[in-house]
Design an enzyme around this catalytic site. Structure first.
Site, PDB file in Angstrom:
ATOM      1  CG  HIS A 166       9.620  31.332  -9.407  1.00  0.00           C
ATOM      2  ND1 HIS A 166       8.378  31.362  -8.811  1.00  0.00           N
ATOM      3  CD2 HIS A 166      10.394  30.558  -8.615  1.00  0.00           C
ATOM      4  CE1 HIS A 166       8.410  30.665  -7.688  1.00  0.00           C
ATOM      5  NE2 HIS A 166       9.624  30.160  -7.537  1.00  0.00           N
ATOM      6  CG  ASP A 218       5.637  37.845 -16.874  1.00  0.00           C
ATOM      7  OD1 ASP A 218       6.334  37.344 -15.978  1.00  0.00           O
ATOM      8  OD2 ASP A 218       4.954  38.876 -16.715  1.00  0.00           O
TER       9      ASP A 218
HETATM   10  P1  ADQ Z   1       7.414  38.965 -11.172  1.00  0.00           P
HETATM   11  O1  ADQ Z   1       8.254  39.236 -12.368  1.00  0.00           O
HETATM   12  O2  ADQ Z   1       7.638  39.847 -10.018  1.00  0.00           O
HETATM   13  O3  ADQ Z   1       7.510  37.446 -10.678  1.00  0.00           O
HETATM   14  P2  ADQ Z   1       4.423  38.747 -11.311  1.00  0.00           P
HETATM   15  O4  ADQ Z   1       4.117  37.321 -11.464  1.00  0.00           O
HETATM   16  O5  ADQ Z   1       3.520  39.645 -12.068  1.00  0.00           O
HETATM   17  O6  ADQ Z   1       5.896  39.128 -11.753  1.00  0.00           O
HETATM   18  O7  ADQ Z   1       4.330  39.081  -9.783  1.00  0.00           O
HETATM   19  C1  ADQ Z   1       4.437  40.402  -9.311  1.00  0.00           C
HETATM   20  C2  ADQ Z   1       3.794  40.496  -7.929  1.00  0.00           C
HETATM   21  O8  ADQ Z   1       4.158  41.760  -7.349  1.00  0.00           O
HETATM   22  C3  ADQ Z   1       2.291  40.435  -7.978  1.00  0.00           C
HETATM   23  O9  ADQ Z   1       1.829  39.699  -6.890  1.00  0.00           O
HETATM   24  C4  ADQ Z   1       1.885  41.910  -7.879  1.00  0.00           C
HETATM   25  O10 ADQ Z   1       0.642  42.116  -7.256  1.00  0.00           O
HETATM   26  C5  ADQ Z   1       2.985  42.470  -7.017  1.00  0.00           C
HETATM   27  N1  ADQ Z   1       3.178  43.904  -7.331  1.00  0.00           N
HETATM   28  C6  ADQ Z   1       3.598  44.424  -8.481  1.00  0.00           C
HETATM   29  N2  ADQ Z   1       3.612  45.773  -8.389  1.00  0.00           N
HETATM   30  C7  ADQ Z   1       3.188  46.097  -7.170  1.00  0.00           C
HETATM   31  C8  ADQ Z   1       2.966  47.310  -6.471  1.00  0.00           C
HETATM   32  N3  ADQ Z   1       3.207  48.502  -7.008  1.00  0.00           N
HETATM   33  N4  ADQ Z   1       2.525  47.237  -5.218  1.00  0.00           N
HETATM   34  C9  ADQ Z   1       2.285  46.054  -4.645  1.00  0.00           C
HETATM   35  N5  ADQ Z   1       2.455  44.871  -5.253  1.00  0.00           N
HETATM   36  C10 ADQ Z   1       2.899  44.901  -6.495  1.00  0.00           C
HETATM   37  C11 ADQ Z   1       8.271  36.294 -11.083  1.00  0.00           C
HETATM   38  C12 ADQ Z   1       8.165  35.929 -12.575  1.00  0.00           C
HETATM   39  C13 ADQ Z   1       6.704  35.772 -12.957  1.00  0.00           C
HETATM   40  C14 ADQ Z   1       6.042  34.710 -12.070  1.00  0.00           C
HETATM   41  C15 ADQ Z   1       6.309  35.004 -10.594  1.00  0.00           C
HETATM   42  C16 ADQ Z   1       5.837  33.845  -9.698  1.00  0.00           C
HETATM   43  O11 ADQ Z   1       8.796  36.926 -13.371  1.00  0.00           O
HETATM   44  O12 ADQ Z   1       6.585  35.413 -14.320  1.00  0.00           O
HETATM   45  O13 ADQ Z   1       4.641  34.733 -12.291  1.00  0.00           O
HETATM   46  O14 ADQ Z   1       7.704  35.191 -10.347  1.00  0.00           O
HETATM   47  O15 ADQ Z   1       6.374  32.634 -10.086  1.00  0.00           O
END
Ligand code: ADQ
Length: 455
Positions: free
Chosen positions: A154, A358
């Site tokens: 991921h 990311d």
């Molecule tokens: P993450 O590093 O966690 O994921 P991201 O893809 O942005 O990064 O996903 C974060 C998720 O958490 C999103 O669905 C977001 O809405 C949710 N989130 C963040 N802050 C929040 C809050 N305060 N309240 C509720 N929800 C919140 C890892 C990798 C990424 C990759 C994903 C999926 O680092 O690059 O996109 O996995 O493969």
């Protein structure tokens, strides 16, 4: 499709309804096909035994195992999150190298392989998720498992130069070769993986993406992850996000949503917002930044400073630019319910997504899915988010260049409706078509093709 689907991820939704894009997607997939889902229980127990607890899911079974305090430290906080995470996010300088943590990481992978092997069948399709389990296929092979095993990474694939800083760098290709399919987020990641493999003794790059490594053969391919865009859009339209925010009618909203992680570029984002405020014209619209940043991995040293830095920067910007009735940066240090988050994205004029590095970044896709198509907000996206390969119609920025990000904010907040609609339509097409169901389907179809070829 043949055989059972067997999923492995660090955490399984064993303690309540599934939430979060990936977990929901895997849940939907398993519900349709039946099968097994292995992962840690979230419980830390003093002397965990070598057996799984069984939790019944909706049409599938979860098998969870506990970690000991030493395993939580060495496997999860140590090697996974203090070595592999920084390595993959171009921060080899933050790696906390410790031979004991590596040993514990291997022990957990071996223990899980031993426990799983007893339950697996030769026609299972095993789908392993993320850097917690890079050696798991190799460990399963050592237990005699012959089933097709896929992996999805991921996070970004490490740069070859950084990889050399990993004491176990020579094992990495060996771990990869335990899988039949090594899935990555982007073409850029595939190129990085092939660069590492090219020229490696014993490795041969065959047809497009197929690697022969010593006695094994595996494929490296990209499968950009998506979100459940239709469900998210519906949720976003249900509540009036603006009413939740208590904003002045003419106040514009810029939104950032990230776990509090050094890879997300938060401090530079706040500084860029400060620069925008400093340089804006007298009559420019009043814009506020709402930054939602829940803490993660607070036990890991490298995470302890981030919160302080961010609060200092937010304090500085607010000190300079607030007036009696207005505070430009609002900073929420906690999780927000999904429906509230969706509504707040929709209420925002700008989605400000500026990670240094990311894998994909789902926030960029959620922001687009949540917009009102007749009056959409503008996405500003880092050139270093995996999402950029599919989202060229965003305003693309360099997250190291504060001035460029400030100018992008100015451009976004002044963008005419027609241009906003054009850009949004192009972005939304991708987000809705290449959703999470498309992602699971294309991954599993490729696994099926590989299983059929091996049969
Ligand atoms: P993450 O590093 O966690 O994921 P991201 O893809 O942005 O990064 O996903 C974060 C998720 O958490 C999103 O669905 C977001 O809405 C949710 N989130 C963040 N802050 C929040 C809050 N305060 N309240 C509720 N929800 C919140 C890892 C990798 C990424 C990759 C994903 C999926 O680092 O690059 O996109 O996995 O493969």
């Amino acid at each position: 499709m043949t055989g059972r689907l067997v999923v492995v991820s660090n955490r399984v939704p064993s303690d309540g309804p599934p939430s979060g894009g990936l977990v929901v997607a895997l849940h939907d997939c398993l519900r349709a096909t039946g099968g097994l889902w292995f992962g840690t229980s979230g419980r830390i127990t003093d002397d965990p035994d070598d057996s799984f607890a069984q939790v019944q899911g909706d049409g599938y079974t979860m098998r969870t195992f506990d970690l000991s305090p030493a395993e939580q430290q060495g496997y999860y906080l140590g090697y996974a999150n203090s070595v592999l995470w920084p390595l993959c996010h171009r921060r080899a300088d933050l790696m906390a190298l410790n031979a004991g943590d590596y040993d514990t990481y291997m022990q957990v992978n071996r223990r899980l392989a031993r426990m799983m092997a007893a339950e697996l069948r030769p026609d299972d399709r095993i789908w392993i998720h993320d850097y917690h389990f890079l050696p798991l296929a190799d460990c399963l092979r050592a237990e005699g498992v012959t089933a097709t095993i896929g992996y999805f990474h991921h996070i970004p694939f490490p740069a070859t130069h950084d990889m050399m800083a990993l004491p176990q760098h020579d094992l990495f290709p060996h771990w990869m070769a335990g899988f039949d399919l090594f899935g990555l987020q982007t073409q850029r990641d595939v190129a990085a993986a092939l660069e590492m493999l090219r020229g490696l003794p014993g490795a041969e790059l065959l047809r497009d993406g197929t690697i022969s490594y010593r006695e094994r053969r595996f494929e490296v391919r990209s499968f950009p992850i998506g979100i459940d865009a239709a469900a998210f859009a519906e949720e976003a339209a249900r509540i009036d996000g603006r009413a939740l925010l208590n904003f002045a009618p003419d106040e514009r909203l810029v939104i950032g949503v990230d776990r509090l992680d050094y890879s997300k570029g938060l401090d530079n984002r706040l500084r860029a917002f400060g620069r925008y405020l400093r340089d804006r014209a007298e009559d420019a619209p009043k814009a506020s930044l709402l930054q939602i940043a829940p803490p993660t991995r607070e036990e890991v040293d490298a995470y302890q400073q981030i919160r302080e830095d961010l609060e200092r920067t937010a304090g500085k910007v607010n000190g300079l630019h607030s007036d009696l009735g207005w505070t430009p940066i609002r900073y929420i240090h906690s999780g927000v319910p999904r429906d509230t988050l969706a509504a707040v994205y929709r209420a925002a004029d700008v989605g400000f997504v500026t990670p240094f590095c990311d894998g994909m970044n789902l926030v960029a896709k959620e922001f687009v899915a949540a917009q009102d198509p007749d009056d959409p907000g503008v996405l500003i996206l880092s050139q270093f988010a995996g999402a950029v390969e599919q989202m060229a119609s965003a305003l693309i920025v360099n997250p190291y260049d504060i001035g460029e990000m400030a100018r992008a904010l100015r451009q976004a907040l002044a963008m005419p409706l027609e241009e906003r609609i054009d850009r949004h339509q192009a972005l939304a097409r991708g987000v809705f078509r290449k959703d999470v169901a498309h992602w699971t389907r294309s991954y599993l179809d490729t696994m099926d093709r590989l299983s059929a070829a091996r049969a």
